[in-house]
Motif scaffolding. Structure first.
Motif, PDB file in Angstrom:
ATOM      1  N   SER A 201    -116.392 -55.842 109.349  1.00  0.00           N
ATOM      2  CA  SER A 201    -117.107 -56.920 110.043  1.00  0.00           C
ATOM      3  C   SER A 201    -116.129 -57.859 110.723  1.00  0.00           C
ATOM      4  O   SER A 201    -116.332 -58.265 111.869  1.00  0.00           O
ATOM      5  CB  SER A 201    -117.978 -57.715 109.069  1.00  0.00           C
ATOM      6  N   VAL A 202    -115.058 -58.213 110.033  1.00  0.00           N
ATOM      7  CA  VAL A 202    -114.029 -59.067 110.635  1.00  0.00           C
ATOM      8  C   VAL A 202    -113.438 -58.361 111.841  1.00  0.00           C
ATOM      9  O   VAL A 202    -113.213 -58.970 112.890  1.00  0.00           O
ATOM     10  CB  VAL A 202    -112.940 -59.454 109.602  1.00  0.00           C
ATOM     11  N   SER A 203    -113.225 -57.070 111.718  1.00  0.00           N
ATOM     12  CA  SER A 203    -112.674 -56.278 112.824  1.00  0.00           C
ATOM     13  C   SER A 203    -113.585 -56.334 114.055  1.00  0.00           C
ATOM     14  O   SER A 203    -113.107 -56.470 115.188  1.00  0.00           O
ATOM     15  CB  SER A 203    -112.518 -54.836 112.373  1.00  0.00           C
ATOM     16  N   ARG A 204    -114.881 -56.251 113.838  1.00  0.00           N
ATOM     17  CA  ARG A 204    -115.831 -56.353 114.958  1.00  0.00           C
ATOM     18  C   ARG A 204    -115.757 -57.733 115.603  1.00  0.00           C
ATOM     19  O   ARG A 204    -115.763 -57.856 116.826  1.00  0.00           O
ATOM     20  CB  ARG A 204    -117.252 -56.049 114.488  1.00  0.00           C
ATOM     21  N   HIS A 205    -115.668 -58.772 114.789  1.00  0.00           N
ATOM     22  CA  HIS A 205    -115.538 -60.128 115.323  1.00  0.00           C
ATOM     23  C   HIS A 205    -114.248 -60.263 116.142  1.00  0.00           C
ATOM     24  O   HIS A 205    -114.247 -60.864 117.219  1.00  0.00           O
ATOM     25  CB  HIS A 205    -115.556 -61.166 114.201  1.00  0.00           C
ATOM     26  N   LEU A 206    -113.159 -59.705 115.628  1.00  0.00           N
ATOM     27  CA  LEU A 206    -111.895 -59.744 116.363  1.00  0.00           C
ATOM     28  C   LEU A 206    -112.026 -59.022 117.703  1.00  0.00           C
ATOM     29  O   LEU A 206    -111.498 -59.470 118.719  1.00  0.00           O
ATOM     30  CB  LEU A 206    -110.764 -59.140 115.528  1.00  0.00           C
ATOM     31  N   GLY A 207    -112.759 -57.911 117.715  1.00  0.00           N
ATOM     32  CA  GLY A 207    -112.981 -57.163 118.956  1.00  0.00           C
ATOM     33  C   GLY A 207    -113.744 -57.984 119.988  1.00  0.00           C
ATOM     34  O   GLY A 207    -113.421 -57.952 121.181  1.00  0.00           O
ATOM     35  N   VAL A 208    -114.745 -58.723 119.541  1.00  0.00           N
ATOM     36  CA  VAL A 208    -115.519 -59.578 120.457  1.00  0.00           C
ATOM     37  C   VAL A 208    -114.620 -60.683 121.012  1.00  0.00           C
ATOM     38  O   VAL A 208    -114.623 -60.958 122.220  1.00  0.00           O
ATOM     39  CB  VAL A 208    -116.758 -60.177 119.744  1.00  0.00           C
ATOM     40  N   LEU A 209    -113.846 -61.313 120.138  1.00  0.00           N
ATOM     41  CA  LEU A 209    -112.946 -62.379 120.584  1.00  0.00           C
ATOM     42  C   LEU A 209    -111.890 -61.861 121.553  1.00  0.00           C
ATOM     43  O   LEU A 209    -111.579 -62.504 122.551  1.00  0.00           O
ATOM     44  CB  LEU A 209    -112.274 -63.044 119.376  1.00  0.00           C
ATOM     45  N   LYS A 210    -111.371 -60.680 121.270  1.00  0.00           N
ATOM     46  CA  LYS A 210    -110.376 -60.077 122.168  1.00  0.00           C
ATOM     47  C   LYS A 210    -111.022 -59.733 123.509  1.00  0.00           C
ATOM     48  O   LYS A 210    -110.460 -59.981 124.574  1.00  0.00           O
ATOM     49  CB  LYS A 210    -109.761 -58.837 121.535  1.00  0.00           C
ATOM     50  N   GLY A 211    -112.224 -59.164 123.468  1.00  0.00           N
ATOM     51  CA  GLY A 211    -112.933 -58.818 124.701  1.00  0.00           C
ATOM     52  C   GLY A 211    -113.221 -60.024 125.576  1.00  0.00           C
ATOM     53  O   GLY A 211    -113.237 -59.929 126.802  1.00  0.00           O
ATOM     54  N   ALA A 212    -113.417 -61.175 124.940  1.00  0.00           N
ATOM     55  CA  ALA A 212    -113.664 -62.415 125.682  1.00  0.00           C
ATOM     56  C   ALA A 212    -112.362 -63.070 126.135  1.00  0.00           C
ATOM     57  O   ALA A 212    -112.387 -64.075 126.841  1.00  0.00           O
ATOM     58  CB  ALA A 212    -114.463 -63.384 124.815  1.00  0.00           C
ATOM     59  N   GLY A 213    -111.244 -62.507 125.709  1.00  0.00           N
ATOM     60  CA  GLY A 213    -109.948 -63.057 126.095  1.00  0.00           C
ATOM     61  C   GLY A 213    -109.526 -64.276 125.292  1.00  0.00           C
ATOM     62  O   GLY A 213    -108.601 -64.986 125.674  1.00  0.00           O
ATOM     63  N   LEU A 214    -110.186 -64.518 124.153  1.00  0.00           N
ATOM     64  CA  LEU A 214    -109.890 -65.701 123.351  1.00  0.00           C
ATOM     65  C   LEU A 214    -108.766 -65.487 122.342  1.00  0.00           C
ATOM     66  O   LEU A 214    -108.221 -66.446 121.804  1.00  0.00           O
ATOM     67  CB  LEU A 214    -111.153 -66.186 122.639  1.00  0.00           C
TER      68      LEU A 214
END
Length: 110
Positions: free
Chosen positions: A46-59
């Motif tokens: 789940s943390v990995s998915r959150h990290l993926g979203v943040l990375k995809g947003a460039g944050l």
């Protein structure tokens, strides 16, 4: 139009409280995925998915070091995205007054 969609991705990423907490954790500096996951009561995937979203947003950014992936806050991207939004909807004097505050200092309104 592409810029608006790009900004929308940032705000979609920021909409989740766990993702905002991850950004707060990364304020202290670069961390490995496992170190980040260890700070949350959710599964590592789940943390990995959150990290993926943040990375995809460039944050956040990531870099590999051996077999570890290290994540860091993309401070400028976050500041520019949120700042652009605030400048569009808030009177300039309010934005400026609140940006003077830094952790460990008192704001003018305190």
């Amino acid at each position: 139009m592409a810029e608006a969609q790009d900004e929308a991705g940032v705000f979609r990423a920021l909409a989740d409280p766990t993702r905002r907490q991850i950004l707060e954790v990364l304020r202290g500096g670069e961390l490995a995925a496992g170190e980040i996951a260890g700070r949350f009561p959710i599964s590592a995937p789940s943390v990995s998915r959150h990290l993926g979203v943040l990375k995809g947003a460039g944050l956040i950014t990531e870099r590999r070091e051996g077999n570890r992936i290290l994540y860091a806050l993309a401070e400028e991207r976050l500041a520019v995205s949120v700042g652009r939004f605030l400048s569009a909807v808030c009177p300039e004097q309010i934005v400026l007054r609140h940006t003077k505050w830094r952790p460990g200092t008192q704001s003018e309104e305190s």
